[in-house]
Every structure is written in C-alpha cells, then in structure tokens.
Write an enzyme that holds these catalytic residues in place. Structure first.
Site, PDB file in Angstrom:
ATOM      1  N   GLU A 286       2.585   0.131   2.147  1.00 46.95           N
ATOM      2  CA  GLU A 286       1.184  -1.024   1.461  1.00 46.95           C
ATOM      3  C   GLU A 286       1.119   0.155   0.035  1.00 46.95           C
ATOM      4  OE1 GLU A 286       1.205  -3.998   1.369  1.00 46.95           O
ATOM      5  OE2 GLU A 286       1.893  -5.443   3.318  1.00 46.95           O
TER       6      GLU A 286
HETATM    7 ZN   LIG Z   1       3.329  -7.642   0.319  1.00 50.04          ZN
END
Ligand SMILES: [Zn+2]
Length: 320
Positions: A286
């Site tokens: 992320e």
């Molecule tokens: Zn995502």
C-alpha cells in the site's frame, strides 16, 4: 513562440528516451495507451505490449512483457479506481527498467539486463481502466453514466470510488475464501461489493486466466495507501518461511511495515488468490503515507518512487 518549429526540432534532437512516462500527472488510460505505443516501438527488442481482455466498457487490458528471461514474475496496478497512482508507479517502472536495459546500467545494486535476461517481468499497469477513468474524468467517461451516478447516490464526485464501472470491488473477486469474505457491501457501489460470484467481472477473469497461462514465481499487486505490506494468506511450513523471508526484504527496501498475520485480509484479493493457488509469494504494497478515501496526492510520487524503484528487480532476482 515564433520559433515553434525550431523548438520542436530541438526537443526531438535532445530527446531522452527515459522521459516517455511522466508519472507526476493525473495519468489517464489514454495517456497510458499512447506511452505504451511509443515504448513498444522504441524497445521492440525486449519489450512487448499485449492485450489480455477488455473491461466492462470495452477498454483494453494491457499487459507488458519486459525482458527475455524464460522465468517470469508479475506486477499489476490499479485494481482499485481511486488508487490510480499505482499505475503511475508501474508505468514509471516499465519506462525506467526498459531505459536501463537499453543502456546496460544498474538500478540500485541490480544490473537490469542481467536480471531481465534471466527473469522477464510482466506488468498490467491498469487492471480497472473504467474505474480509473471514472475517478479522473467523471461519470461522462462511462458508457452508462446514469447508472454509475445512481450507484454513487447522485454525487458527481467519484474521488472515493474503488470499484469497477458496475460497482464491483475487483479485489474482492478472486476465488480465495470468496464465500466467506469479511465486510462485504450488500449492493454494487463505490467499494467493498464482491459481486454475485467470484470472477464475475471481465477484468478479474482476464487477470485470472492470464495468471494461469503463466508460471509466475512471484506477484506484486500495487495499491494505496498507508505504507504497509500485505504478504500473508494462510501459508504454512516452508512456503510460509520462504514468503516471510522475502516479505522482510521487501519491507526493508520500501520501509513499509509487514501487516501481521492476524490482521491480514480474509480473502478475495489477487494476492490472496495467487498465494493460495500458485503456492508462490505475492505482495500487496500500500504505497504512500495514508491519504484517506481519495487519490494519493501526486506530490507523494517522488517518495513512492524512491521506496519502490528497485522492488521489481529485487523480487525477480530473489526468485530466480
Ligand atoms: Zn486497494
């Protein structure tokens, strides 16, 4: 501006091939198509552009093969619409790795040509082109603008949209514990609706079929945000220790913290499915400091690039 012709001519003379992709823009599907066309011509010796299917609205799902190696790994971006900065990252990797291959240079400590002649990297830079276009350009970019407006409660701001154009969350679509997913939305909409069955959407079916046609030694599925690294989905024994070891290396290189096993997802994601079906390591980084329910600011790109520039080569090198 009187000398416009001359200016353009100068530009082409001083033209630097590593500058094809500009990752510091709101990078659209159209721009990506244009850049892929240029890259394919420029690096035809070792870069191929393929299509692996079409989105709901008929946009091409592009896959790029970089390098000549028989072994292969896979990197994708933009399963989630508002996370389109992951496409910027993946496209910049293609651009910079190709340039480095052509020039015979290193990236970090990795000799690009040596690695890519052994292990090719496949990229799908934009898994969800309809969703990305919706977030960037609004509902008029969709084939059925009224339907998508309705799913968004009549709101013309789609900054928070993650799903594909039919309101299905593409990272809850893969057959890994799909029946028992946590936190599923009840109806199609901006996020978290898993669909009526696994792989109901052409985008996920294309990625699934593409993956099964190959023998990828590892996969990286880029998302945003939070600077964390998902790496675990029920691996055991030697598979677990191998994957945990590689995750630690990716974590160290990026500075992203490994998500604890107990906090890992319940399934449905590409990474979950890849780990459980291919029995090989996969990661969901992320990227970017946490940015909330909206696209990551482009001003974060330099930081994201520095953290991730070597990751494709590193994983290819580790899994050779
Ligand atoms: Zn995502």
């Amino acid at each position: 501006m009187a000398n416009r012709q001359g200016f353009l001519y100068m530009n082409s003379v001083t033209f630097s091939p590593k500058d094809i992709v500009n990752p510091k823009t709101v990078y659209t599907y159209t721009q990506m198509e244009r850049d892929l066309g240029i890259l394919e011509k420029m690096y035809s010796d070792f870069l191929e552009v393929h299509t692996i299917g079409q989105s709901v609205d008929g946009r091409e799902l592009y896959a790029v093969k970089l390098g000549k190696g028989k072994k292969e790994i896979f990197i994708n971006g933009s399963h989630h619409a508002r996370e389109y900065i992951s496409t910027n990252l993946v496209m910049e990797k293609i651009d910079q790795y190709a340039y480095s291959y052509a020039k015979g240079t290193k990236i970090g400590s990795y000799h690009t040509r040596t690695i890519l002649d052994d292990t090719a990297i496949w990229f799908v830079p934009m898994v969800n082109p309809d969703g990305v276009s919706l977030v960037q350009l609004g509902h008029k970019s969709a084939k059925r603008p009224q339907e998508v407006l309705k799913m968004n409660g009549g709101n013309t701001n789609f900054a928070a949209w993650k799903a594909n154009i039919r309101g299905v969350d593409l990272n809850k679509q893969y057959p890994a514990n799909w029946n028992n997913l946590c936190c599923n939305a009840r109806y199609p909409g901006p996020q978290n609706y898993k669909g009526t069955k696994a792989l109901s959407e052409p985008e996920t079916k294309a990625l699934y079929d593409f993956t099964l046609k190959h023998n990828f030694r590892a996969a990286i599925s880029y998302h945003s945000s939070g600077e964390i690294l998902y790496w675990y989905f029920k691996q055991q024994g030697s598979q677990l220790s191998r994957d945990e070891k590689l995750a630690r290396k990716v974590s160290r290189a990026t500075g992203y913290s490994m998500v604890p096993k107990s906090a890992s997802g319940t399934g449905g994601g590409y990474t979950d499915w890849f780990i459980s079906s291919q029995k090989m390591p996969a990661f969901t980084p992320e990227v970017s400091p946490y940015a909330g329910h909206q696209p990551v600011p482009l001003s974060n790109f330099d930081r994201i690039w520095k953290q991730n520039v070597t990751i494709g080569l590193m994983v290819a090198n580790e899994m050779k």
